[in-house]
Enzyme design. Structure first.
Site, PDB file in Angstrom:
ATOM      1  N   HIS A  94      41.578  42.160  50.605  1.00 60.47           N
ATOM      2  CA  HIS A  94      40.597  42.716  51.537  1.00 60.47           C
ATOM      3  C   HIS A  94      39.387  43.237  50.776  1.00 60.47           C
ATOM      4  CE1 HIS A  94      38.910  44.563  55.094  1.00 60.47           C
ATOM      5  NE2 HIS A  94      38.812  45.710  54.444  1.00 60.47           N
ATOM      6  N   SER A  95      38.179  42.867  51.236  1.00 51.90           N
ATOM      7  CA  SER A  95      36.916  43.339  50.681  1.00 51.90           C
ATOM      8  C   SER A  95      36.834  42.969  49.198  1.00 51.90           C
ATOM      9  CB  SER A  95      36.787  44.849  50.916  1.00 51.90           C
ATOM     10  OG  SER A  95      35.464  45.278  50.750  1.00 51.90           O
ATOM     11  N   MET A  96      36.697  43.933  48.288  1.00 53.98           N
ATOM     12  CA  MET A  96      36.704  43.587  46.875  1.00 53.98           C
ATOM     13  C   MET A  96      37.960  42.798  46.523  1.00 53.98           C
ATOM     14  SD  MET A  96      36.797  46.005  43.443  1.00 53.98           S
ATOM     15  CE  MET A  96      38.590  46.075  43.325  1.00 53.98           C
ATOM     16  N   SER A 121      39.858  38.681  53.449  1.00 55.51           N
ATOM     17  CA  SER A 121      39.511  39.544  54.573  1.00 55.51           C
ATOM     18  C   SER A 121      38.325  40.430  54.214  1.00 55.51           C
ATOM     19  CB  SER A 121      40.731  40.407  54.912  1.00 55.51           C
ATOM     20  OG  SER A 121      40.406  41.470  55.780  1.00 55.51           O
TER      21      SER A 121
END
Length: 259
Positions: A94-96, A121
């Site tokens: 997720h994200s990073m 994500s």
């Protein structure tokens, strides 16, 4: 099946040990920790054994320096994942964590390993940048950035002790993301599933669609109601989607990962 190891060490956390047929390695967001994926592990019980990566600089690793280079971090994580490749692997980031899981997946496949699927994500495709985007520098700017993306953190970040605990790893992770530059290379062989919140300011629909270019396998894009941390309120739905994909993709041709 004989396990290659039972201990998890500093990097890999076995959140809910099981004999599920596939392992899902989860990569936290900037400032995040392995514990973020406990709910995901419970929801996927029986479908996948969830492992989560614990980056240096947070929680029980808070005395270690952060690794603020994603390429270096990807190399380190890959080495820690290798002992867990006695079962088929899938990644969720997720994200990073989406960027990092992508870079680890590239390295795994480059070295002859097999990935069942990559779930990304809350992050635009790796090759995309946003010109003029400025990363927060001061403590107040970091807090403002977190508040913009995650309202659940609002009360906590008013406490100085919480800031002292949260901001150092967050700053290190932001440096890593800011310095990241996609290096062109072969697309992944594994399927890619991209998940996004329909109100996430970090990812437009077109930026999410661009993940399609990073795989020669199947591609799926799913949107959930909410912002950047839609996962907080849709864990069950996301876990159900992951489980369905893993069941559909599971087959005898899945390899056992890198040698």
């Amino acid at each position: 099946m004989t396990e290659t190891r039972r201990d998890t060490g500093a990097w890999i956390r076995r959140l809910l040990p099981s004999e599920a047929p596939v392992r899902l390695v989860c990569f936290p967001h900037a400032g995040g920790a392995a514990s973020y994926y406990h709910r995901m592990a419970r929801k996927l019980s029986g479908e996948a054994e969830v492992l989560a990566v614990q980056y240096p600089g947070r929680q029980d690793r808070r005395r270690e320096p952060c690794v603020d280079d994603l390429a270096e971090l990807a190399d380190l994580v890959l080495a820690e994942i290798r002992p867990w490749t006695d079962r088929p692997l899938a990644f969720f980031g997720h994200s990073m964590g989406a960027l990092l899981s992508f870079e680890v997946a590239r390295r795994l496949e480059r070295d002859g390993g097999t990935l069942t699927a990559l779930f990304v994500s809350g992050r635009r495709a790796p090759r995309l940048t946003r010109p003029g985007e400025v990363r927060p520098r001061s403590d107040d700017e970091l807090v403002a950035a977190v508040r913009k993306l995650n309202e659940a953190e609002l009360p906590l970040l008013d406490e100085p002790a919480v800031r002292d605990f949260v901001l150092p790893p967050l700053r290190g992770d932001y440096r890593a993301v800011e310095a990241y530059r996609y290096a062109p290379g072969p697309p992944l062989a594994c399927p890619v599933v991209m998940l996004t919140g329909d109100q996430d300011p970090q990812v437009t629909w077109d930026e999410a669609q661009a993940w399609r270019e990073h795989t020669n396998g199947a591609f799926d894009l799913r949107s959930f109601p909410g912002g950047h941390f839609y996962l907080d309120t849709h864990t069950a739905d996301v876990a159900g989607l992951v489980a369905t994909h893993l069941r559909n993709l599971r087959s005898p041709v899945c390899g056992t990962g890198a040698a």
